[in-house]
Design a protein around this motif. Structure first.
Motif, PDB file in Angstrom:
ATOM      1  N   PRO A  28       0.896  -1.081   0.161  1.00 34.36           N
ATOM      2  CA  PRO A  28       0.008   0.025  -0.077  1.00 34.36           C
ATOM      3  C   PRO A  28       0.788   1.170  -0.073  1.00 34.36           C
ATOM      4  CG  PRO A  28      -0.836  -1.596   1.670  1.00 34.36           C
ATOM      5  CD  PRO A  28       0.506  -2.245   1.089  1.00 34.36           C
ATOM      6  N   ARG A  33      11.764  -3.136   0.188  1.00 31.21           N
ATOM      7  CA  ARG A  33      11.898  -3.726  -1.354  1.00 31.21           C
ATOM      8  C   ARG A  33      11.952  -5.281  -1.216  1.00 31.21           C
ATOM      9  NH1 ARG A  33      16.288  -6.357  -0.769  1.00 31.21           N
ATOM     10  NH2 ARG A  33      18.048  -5.771   0.876  1.00 31.21           N
ATOM     11  N   ALA A  35      12.684  -8.955  -1.004  1.00 31.49           N
ATOM     12  CA  ALA A  35      13.678  -9.710  -0.397  1.00 31.49           C
ATOM     13  C   ALA A  35      14.255 -10.468  -1.771  1.00 31.49           C
ATOM     14  CB  ALA A  35      13.289 -10.724   0.560  1.00 31.49           C
TER      15      ALA A  35
ATOM     16  N   ARG B 121      18.384  -4.601   9.130  1.00 27.06           N
ATOM     17  CA  ARG B 121      17.360  -4.932   8.414  1.00 27.06           C
ATOM     18  C   ARG B 121      16.127  -5.476   8.929  1.00 27.06           C
ATOM     19  NH1 ARG B 121      20.321  -2.059   6.496  1.00 27.06           N
ATOM     20  NH2 ARG B 121      21.597  -2.178   4.791  1.00 27.06           N
ATOM     21  N   MET B 123      13.104  -8.384   7.801  1.00 26.12           N
ATOM     22  CA  MET B 123      12.802  -8.939   6.952  1.00 26.12           C
ATOM     23  C   MET B 123      11.193  -9.471   6.998  1.00 26.12           C
ATOM     24  SD  MET B 123      14.198 -12.362   5.059  1.00 26.12           S
ATOM     25  CE  MET B 123      15.751 -11.768   4.374  1.00 26.12           C
ATOM     26  N   ASN B 125       8.837 -12.409   5.636  1.00 19.96           N
ATOM     27  CA  ASN B 125       8.776 -13.677   4.698  1.00 19.96           C
ATOM     28  C   ASN B 125       7.635 -14.631   5.142  1.00 19.96           C
ATOM     29  OD1 ASN B 125      10.391 -14.498   6.647  1.00 19.96           O
ATOM     30  ND2 ASN B 125      11.017 -16.263   5.572  1.00 19.96           N
ATOM     31  N   ARG B 130       4.453 -10.551  -0.843  1.00 20.54           N
ATOM     32  CA  ARG B 130       5.789 -10.020  -1.208  1.00 20.54           C
ATOM     33  C   ARG B 130       6.812 -10.079  -0.085  1.00 20.54           C
ATOM     34  NH1 ARG B 130       1.513  -6.727  -2.845  1.00 20.54           N
ATOM     35  NH2 ARG B 130       1.269  -6.111  -0.704  1.00 20.54           N
ATOM     36  N   PRO B 131       7.620 -11.096  -0.125  1.00 20.75           N
ATOM     37  CA  PRO B 131       8.641 -11.087   0.911  1.00 20.75           C
ATOM     38  C   PRO B 131       9.462  -9.672   0.843  1.00 20.75           C
ATOM     39  CG  PRO B 131       8.832 -12.950  -0.531  1.00 20.75           C
ATOM     40  CD  PRO B 131       7.835 -11.993  -1.247  1.00 20.75           C
ATOM     41  N   LEU B 132       9.674  -8.824   1.767  1.00 23.55           N
ATOM     42  CA  LEU B 132      10.175  -7.469   1.846  1.00 23.55           C
ATOM     43  C   LEU B 132      11.302  -7.231   2.790  1.00 23.55           C
ATOM     44  CD1 LEU B 132       7.129  -5.339   1.628  1.00 23.55           C
ATOM     45  CD2 LEU B 132       8.453  -5.746  -0.126  1.00 23.55           C
ATOM     46  N   VAL B 133      12.191  -6.425   2.424  1.00 18.99           N
ATOM     47  CA  VAL B 133      13.119  -5.938   3.521  1.00 18.99           C
ATOM     48  C   VAL B 133      13.036  -4.494   3.653  1.00 18.99           C
ATOM     49  CG1 VAL B 133      15.622  -5.716   3.693  1.00 18.99           C
ATOM     50  CG2 VAL B 133      14.841  -7.961   2.479  1.00 18.99           C
ATOM     51  N   PHE B 134      13.265  -4.090   5.108  1.00 18.99           N
ATOM     52  CA  PHE B 134      13.138  -2.862   5.475  1.00 18.99           C
ATOM     53  C   PHE B 134      14.517  -2.277   6.055  1.00 18.99           C
ATOM     54  CE2 PHE B 134       8.938  -4.416   5.597  1.00 18.99           C
ATOM     55  CZ  PHE B 134       8.131  -3.587   4.827  1.00 18.99           C
ATOM     56  N   ASN B 191       0.389  -5.619   6.246  1.00 16.66           N
ATOM     57  CA  ASN B 191      -0.209  -5.192   5.185  1.00 16.66           C
ATOM     58  C   ASN B 191       0.637  -4.938   4.122  1.00 16.66           C
ATOM     59  OD1 ASN B 191      -2.731  -5.188   6.092  1.00 16.66           O
ATOM     60  ND2 ASN B 191      -2.884  -3.222   7.140  1.00 16.66           N
ATOM     61  N   GLU B 192       1.736  -4.296   4.139  1.00 11.96           N
ATOM     62  CA  GLU B 192       2.868  -3.695   3.010  1.00 11.96           C
ATOM     63  C   GLU B 192       3.260  -5.142   2.451  1.00 11.96           C
ATOM     64  OE1 GLU B 192       2.696  -0.625   2.598  1.00 11.96           O
ATOM     65  OE2 GLU B 192       4.531  -0.624   1.130  1.00 11.96           O
ATOM     66  N   ARG B 261      14.932  -8.657  13.608  1.00 14.02           N
ATOM     67  CA  ARG B 261      15.511  -8.677  12.344  1.00 14.02           C
ATOM     68  C   ARG B 261      14.426  -9.337  11.215  1.00 14.02           C
ATOM     69  NH1 ARG B 261      20.200 -13.184  12.188  1.00 14.02           N
ATOM     70  NH2 ARG B 261      18.873 -14.898  12.149  1.00 14.02           N
ATOM     71  N   ARG B 262      13.430 -10.211  11.791  1.00 15.07           N
ATOM     72  CA  ARG B 262      12.812 -10.804  10.832  1.00 15.07           C
ATOM     73  C   ARG B 262      11.350 -11.441  11.509  1.00 15.07           C
ATOM     74  NH1 ARG B 262      12.370 -16.511   8.769  1.00 15.07           N
ATOM     75  NH2 ARG B 262      13.191 -17.106  10.488  1.00 15.07           N
ATOM     76  N   GLU B 264       8.317 -13.998  10.230  1.00 13.32           N
ATOM     77  CA  GLU B 264       8.032 -14.853   9.128  1.00 13.32           C
ATOM     78  C   GLU B 264       6.492 -15.341   9.485  1.00 13.32           C
ATOM     79  OE1 GLU B 264      10.289 -18.476   8.632  1.00 13.32           O
ATOM     80  OE2 GLU B 264       8.807 -19.567   7.554  1.00 13.32           O
TER      81      GLU B 264
END
Lengths: 216, 423
Positions: A28, A33, A35, B121, B123, B125, B130-134, B191-192, B261-262, B264
């Protein structure tokens, strides 16, 4: 109220972004980004009782014994009996109702996957994630052996690990406080003349284990 | 426990001893009865004549040197070393509801991770679109919230299951703190990433050498969990998870993964070491409760208590303490002076927030006779803090965790306090 406000705010963002950007590509707010597969492989190390997360690999009791003697015995004892305040990894069968239960992999732990996962993520203490997958299989096999749960020719692998049952798996129940405690502990409490007399039954002073007690 | 104590600690010990030796009644307001008056007034004090340090002498302020005895303390015999260990909040020396950042108890399993925030970071997953990294910078672009919550270790008071052991509420009840967290609701980040159908549990994982993990039901995560980067207005302290920790309001402290850090997402719990071998409650019949997440309502009198005796003798006396519940707010705290024969409601003072610490006071005229002090919390669900024996009747004495039973302090006629149990 503030949460509702945030939800409304997010929804307006969802609307704006989906109107502007192609769907599925971003969340949203479009923050963060994707992974990469290598990143996921590096960090996604957890293992579940059904075997999900276990990597390819195998290791036997004798290999595990060598590794254990070299890397683990100094802290956990030659036979997993523990040393000082360092935890025992074996023994304690049948002690869970004793005055001082001994909780080990063999006597207490419900799932073997937890041994694999924990040794892999954080043992040996002070050198986390230094063991190869095969070494973790071998050490896990040896811990089973120390608990008299397998023979010395046993080999543990990704394929057979999920099928192995630890003795106390059935000993665990879900939190039942809602039924067993909350009703009993929710009666209006007594305020006056609640008992006839009061006696002291035990004192901490008798033990003298408080640090800095000399300061008082 | 000496060494770092320094001069002030020694002075304070001297003061306590002197005050106690003088006995009840002999100690009154600051020496005013001395002939000619109180030297604190009649003699010019150094701080009345000389300059103090200038404005920038301490760019990050620290407490007065006279408060250096107020510190976290460690119990050596509890753990094998200081790396996987615990120390305790000096709750007997604190007031109000907010714990100062430097006094929050510590529990680590591999020491305090020293993290460069630029290389930290988060993560997401598992069962996500969308598995994401912030980065930390990314996280601070989500809408933020400020909320005040207590964090209590499930093992707080755990040493007391078999009977009174430690003489001091810092040790019996000090695995707790109460802070204002600034962070973002966990739901924003989930949600992201976009939850997939079947998502029911999360696994939160730390970046320290223990790679600490806990399974958390998704329902809780979406309800009120936060990703926090600040405590009491400043960045998290390293020992509290800098730069990012999970906040799981009202639930046992071990789940509030530090150095997060993560996360899941999955369809069932992982049964990690900290939710099987540890943080499960062995009952007297040999069965073991798992997933006992909520912290039951609890209270303790923090002063007087063994480390904070009554030093002023009979007369107007203030009892104070703290109360909290993992299921809501505290509706009432009762206090007894006679070991539970008669109870009176205490006075709550300060803000009352959901799953936050509450402060209570009870003012009375002490006649100098021995007392058996207890407090009893009642939360917004109507739950009444039980006695330790009532808990033992249900759970036995081997569970180690979740001991929220009523605490008793025996006060003698000199004002000294001892941790006791009574009928």
């Amino acid at each position: 109220m503030s949460r509702l406000h945030d939800v409304a705010w997010l929804f307006s963002c969802i609307f704006l972004l989906t109107a502007a950007a192609p769907a599925q590509e971003a969340g949203p707010l479009g923050l963060g980004r994707p992974a990469t597969p290598d990143e996921l492989a590096a960090w996604d190390i957890d293992v579940r009782p059904d075997g999900k997360g276990l990597p390819e690999g195998r290791g036997d009791v004798l290999t595990g014994e060598e590794l254990y003697t070299e890397l683990c015995a100094a802290c956990h004892g030659d036979f997993g009996e523990g040393s000082g305040r360092l935890p025992a990894l074996a023994g304690g069968e049948g002690t869970l109702t004793d005055e001082f239960p001994v909780k080990t992999v063999g006597s207490f732990w419900p799932y073997l996957s937890t041994v694999w996962d924990y040794v892999h993520r954080t043992m040996p203490y002070g050198n986390s994630q230094s063991l190869s997958d095969d070494e973790v299989y071998a050490l896990t096999a040896y811990i089973l052996y120390l608990n008299d749960l397998v023979d010395e020719d046993f080999e543990l692998s990704r394929e057979n690990l999920p099928a192995i049952r630890l003795p106390n798996e059935g000993g665990f129940i879900m939190d039942d406080r809602a039924e067993t405690e909350l009703p009993a502990f929710s009666a209006e409490p007594c305020m006056e003349n609640c008992k006839d007399r009061v006696e002291i039954t035990a004192r901490a002073g008798a033990l003298d284990v408080t640090p800095g007690a000399e300061e008082q | 426990m000496s060494g770092s104590d320094g001069k002030t600690g020694a002075t304070r010990r001297g003061f306590l001893k002197g005050a106690l030796a003088a006995g009840a009644g002999a100690v009154s307001a600051g020496g005013a009865e001395a002939a000619g008056g109180d030297p604190a007034i009649t003699e010019l004090q150094p701080w009345m004549r000389e300059f103090g340090p200038g404005v920038d002498a301490s760019p990050y302020g620290v407490p007065s040197e006279h408060e250096s005895h107020v510190r976290r303390r460690y119990v050596e015999w509890l753990r094998p070393d200081t790396i996987s260990a615990v120390n305790f909040t000096p709750i007997h020396q604190l007031d109000g509801i907010i714990t100062p950042n430097g006094l929050c108890f510590e529990r680590h399993h591999s020491g305090v991770a020293q993290i460069d925030p630029a290389r930290h970071r988060l993560m997401i997953n598992g069962l996500v679109e969308r598995p994401l990294v912030f980065t930390m910078e990314d996280l601070k672009r989500f809408p933020r919230e400020n909320r005040i919550y207590f964090l209590e270790c499930a093992a707080n008071s755990g040493m007391e299951w078999r009977g009174p052991q430690l003489n001091g509420c810092q040790f019996t009840h000090g695995m707790i703190h109460n802070l204002m967290y600034t962070g973002i609701p966990l739901s924003h980040v989930l949600n992201e990433a976009g939850l997939k159908p079947g998502a029911k549990w999360l696994l939160a994982e730390g970046a320290d050498a223990a790679a600490m993990t806990r399974s958390i039901p998704l329902e809780k995560a979406l309800d009120d969990c936060m990703l926090a980067f600040a405590m009491n207005g400043e960045a998290l302290r390293p020992e509290q998870g800098y730069p990012l920790r999970l906040v799981v309001p009202g639930w046992e402290g071990n789940m509030w993964i530090k150095w997060l850090r993560r996360i899941e997402v999955g369809d069932r719990p992982w049964h990690q070491r900290e939710e099987t071998s540890k943080y499960t409650d062995l009952l007297g019949d040999g069965r073991t409760r798992r997933f006992t997440f909520e912290m039951d309502a609890k209270s303790v009198i923090t002063s007087p208590s063994p480390q904070a005796p009554i030093t002023h003798g009979p007369g107007p006396t203030v009892i104070t303490g703290i109360a909290w519940s993992g299921r809501g707010t505290i509706a009432r705290v009762d206090v007894t002076l006679d070991g539970g024969i008669n109870w009176q409601p205490a006075r709550l003072s300060g803000p009352s927030f959901d799953k936050s610490m509450h402060r209570f006071y009870f003012e009375f005229d002490w006649d100098g006779r021995p007392m058996l002090l207890q407090s009893r919390a009642i939360d917004s669900t109507g739950y009444v803090q039980p006695t330790k024996d009532a808990l033992r009747a249900v759970r036995g004495v081997s569970s180690g965790y979740h001991n929220n039973g009523i605490q008793t302090w025996a006060i003698d006629s000199d004002g000294r306090a001892e941790n006791v149990e009574i009928t």
